[in-house]
Write a protein that holds these residues in place. Structure first.
Motif, PDB file in Angstrom:
ATOM      1  N   ALA A  31      42.593  70.637  59.516  1.00  0.00           N
ATOM      2  CA  ALA A  31      43.673  71.629  59.546  1.00  0.00           C
ATOM      3  C   ALA A  31      43.180  72.969  60.097  1.00  0.00           C
ATOM      4  N   VAL A  32      41.997  73.402  59.641  1.00  0.00           N
ATOM      5  CA  VAL A  32      41.429  74.675  60.111  1.00  0.00           C
ATOM      6  C   VAL A  32      41.161  74.620  61.612  1.00  0.00           C
ATOM      7  N   THR A  34      42.560  72.691  63.781  1.00  0.00           N
ATOM      8  CA  THR A  34      43.834  72.610  64.506  1.00  0.00           C
ATOM      9  C   THR A  34      44.448  73.990  64.696  1.00  0.00           C
ATOM     10  N   TYR A  35      44.467  74.780  63.632  1.00  0.00           N
ATOM     11  CA  TYR A  35      44.976  76.154  63.749  1.00  0.00           C
ATOM     12  C   TYR A  35      44.136  76.960  64.741  1.00  0.00           C
ATOM     13  N   TYR A  38      45.143  75.995  68.337  1.00  0.00           N
ATOM     14  CA  TYR A  38      46.376  76.645  68.780  1.00  0.00           C
ATOM     15  C   TYR A  38      46.155  78.142  68.992  1.00  0.00           C
ATOM     16  N   GLY A  39      45.314  78.756  68.158  1.00  0.00           N
ATOM     17  CA  GLY A  39      45.018  80.175  68.325  1.00  0.00           C
ATOM     18  C   GLY A  39      44.327  80.462  69.644  1.00  0.00           C
ATOM     19  N   TYR A 436      46.623  65.442  65.079  1.00  0.00           N
ATOM     20  CA  TYR A 436      46.385  66.808  64.599  1.00  0.00           C
ATOM     21  C   TYR A 436      46.102  67.809  65.708  1.00  0.00           C
ATOM     22  N   ILE A 465      53.086  72.187  63.019  1.00  0.00           N
ATOM     23  CA  ILE A 465      52.042  72.586  63.960  1.00  0.00           C
ATOM     24  C   ILE A 465      50.721  71.854  63.743  1.00  0.00           C
ATOM     25  N   ILE A 466      50.415  71.465  62.505  1.00  0.00           N
ATOM     26  CA  ILE A 466      49.136  70.779  62.273  1.00  0.00           C
ATOM     27  C   ILE A 466      49.309  69.269  62.119  1.00  0.00           C
TER      28      ILE A 466
END
Length: 523
Positions: A31-32, A34-35, A38-39, A436, A465-466
């Motif tokens: 999850a981290v 993946t964020y 996108y960032g 993911y 988003i994730i």
């Protein structure tokens, strides 16, 4: 060992067999990352937009002309940010041109892009015999040979392809009425009506059923057609958590107690909107519990069986048949002909008095303004439906239902054993495999196509988003050899892209999870 509360124990009494669904939690590290992915893409997107503004990079997207900059803008740059900078990187995974029947195998036109997916050029080459793991061809009726194709051809010769009129004018053929009588008999309801487009069956008929002063309770993962229909109706809309009966009951109880906002008058009508199989999650609606709540609080129930009709139940009659329930307990049964029947269009069915009061009036725009269904499409539906019902004098329909069930069980079990995180119900032919990270969406689709497997990949904003994923649709037309080839390719690509995230016991006995449905989405 599963410990059941009194509420959970009462729920299990509504089910005649175990109802197993899996929604494994996203690993924290994934999850981290993946964020972060996108960032990073967003930062680079703003950098590229800066370069485009200063003409260092060419922008292919529609923009305002320089001489019109003082006018009201037609294009909003920020709204197109995702399209320009994220979607465009992996656009080659969608809209691939098919040049054959999209059956168990298909042929794809090869294409290349000279400008990073802004435009495509066909090379003239054809990718032959690509295994189709993406089409909703659940029972394998999307074919150009056999009984259905022959019947559709004969119907085309007799009636032509188009009707060129609406049902209310001079577009009502005997074939339309034959289809509606057959659909009603297939569903076990009093009456039905067919429409030329599945999406519009929802979006145009829901406004005919509810309006101002009515309340719609909608599952948070309902299809866009249901969402649009609810919004167009002018009704008040409240959303409950996906397949969460406690959330639904709370909304029903509040609606009864408090009534309409400000006036506190009773709602004219309360309509619950749910789907049979949720096409992005692979989950099956908890229909016995929904019906129990609907009866308890005197609400109406609208069931969208787009993906479940023909694909679930011992007789292929959908989620109602799957749970062994009475069709009369569902007020409005909706479904499409685009999936299990290999055709196009949709239907709604229910009780005759209720049905004719709302749908045969001038309230439904699709009834009044839409052109009638094409005759060969009607014949395709009639022939395939009779095949499922066993009225064609063969056992082909029942054999396909059994084959779909076997293929679904086998495909899901093998993916789980390989260590992938897959969502949904064990009996659902819709199989989401979690990817993911944004970079892995495009990579997975491309790598699978290199191995001659056609897949569908899905990302934000169609999913959270994730929770980007690949979505496989199992078909009765898939042979064990095809499934094994696809599974081997998936495993190979999974190792390459490091997609085997599951932390569950891969080869263990899942018998202890028989009541896992009681825990999912109830927090």
């Amino acid at each position: 060992m599963c410990i059941l509360s009194s509420h959970h124990a009462s729920c299990t009494s509504l089910y005649k067999k175990p109802f197993v669904e899996s929604f494994e939690e996203t690993p924290l590290l994934v999850a981290v990352l993946t964020y972060m992915g996108y960032g990073i893409l967003t930062i680079f997107g703003y950098l590229r937009d800066f370069l485009r503004d200063w003409k260092f990079e060419k922008c292919h997207l529609a923009r305002e002309r320089e001489e019109q900059k003082d006018f009201v803008p037609l294009y909003q740059d920020f709204e197109n940010f995702y399209t320009r900078n994220l979607y465009m990187r992996i656009r080659d995974n969608w809209n691939r041109p098919i040049c054959s029947v999209p059956g168990a195998k298909m042929d794809l036109l090869e294409r290349v892009t000279p400008d990073y997916n802004w435009t495509f050029e066909h090379t003239g080459n054809v990718l032959k015999d690509v295994i189709n793991m993406g089409s909703y061809n659940y029972l394998g009726f999307a074919e150009n040979t056999g009984t259905c194709a022959d019947a559709a051809s004969e119907c085309t010769v007799k009636y032509g392809v188009g009707v060129s009129s609406t049902r209310q004018e001079i577009g009502n053929l005997d074939k339309h009425e034959e289809l509606e009588i057959l659909v009603a008999r297939f569903l076990g309801v009093e009456s039905s009506m067919a429409f030329g487009m599945g999406f519009a069956t929802n979006s145009m008929n829901i406004p005919a059923l509810t309006g101002k002063g009515c309340l719609i309770l909608s599952d948070e993962l309902n299809h866009a057609s249901l969402v649009l229909g609810a919004r167009l109706s002018g009704s008040t809309i409240r959303v409950f958590k996906h397949n969460n009966m406690q959330s639904l009951e709370k909304l029903l109880r509040d609606a009864i107690v408090h009534g309409q906002p400000r006036t506190h008058r009773p709602w004219k009508k309360i309509l619950i909107l749910v789907e049979g199989i949720y096409s992005m999650e692979g989950s099956i609606v908890r229909l016995p519990e929904v019906i129990a709540l609907k009866k308890k609080y005197k609400a109406y129930l609208y069931l969208d069986e787009a993906h479940s009709i023909g694909a679930l139940g011992p007789r292929g009659r959908g989620v109602v048949d799957y749970f062994g329930l009475d069709p009369s307990d569902v007020d409005i049964m909706m479904g499409t002909f685009t999936k299990s029947f290999g055709a196009a269009g949709g239907y709604i069915g229910g009780k005759k008095v209720y049905y004719y009061t709302h749908t045969h009036t001038h309230k439904s725009h699709i009834t009044v303004y839409a052109t009638s269904m094409s005759p060969p499409i009607i014949q395709q539906i009639i022939t395939s439906m009779k095949c499922i019902m066993g009225e064609d004098g063969s056992t082909l329909g029942q054999e396909r239902l059994c084959q779909l069930s076997e293929n679904t069980t086998y495909f899901r079990r093998r993916l789980h054993e390989m260590g992938f995180i897959i969502y949904g119900n064990n009996d659902s032919p819709v199989v989401p495999l979690m990817l993911y990270m944004p970079a892995k969406i495009g990579a997975f689709g491309r790598e699978m196509l290199k191995r001659n497997i056609g897949t569908v990949v899905v990302g934000f904003p169609a999913t959270p988003i994730i929770e980007s994923r690949a979505r496989f649709c199992v078909s009765a037309a898939h042979t064990r050899e095809m499934l094994d080839k696809a599974l081997n390719a998936i495993s190979e690509v999974g190792d390459l892209l490091q997609l085997k995230y599951s932390r569950k016991n891969r080869h263990g006995n899942e018998g202890s999870d028989s009541f896992s449905f009681l825990e999912s989405h109830q927090d």
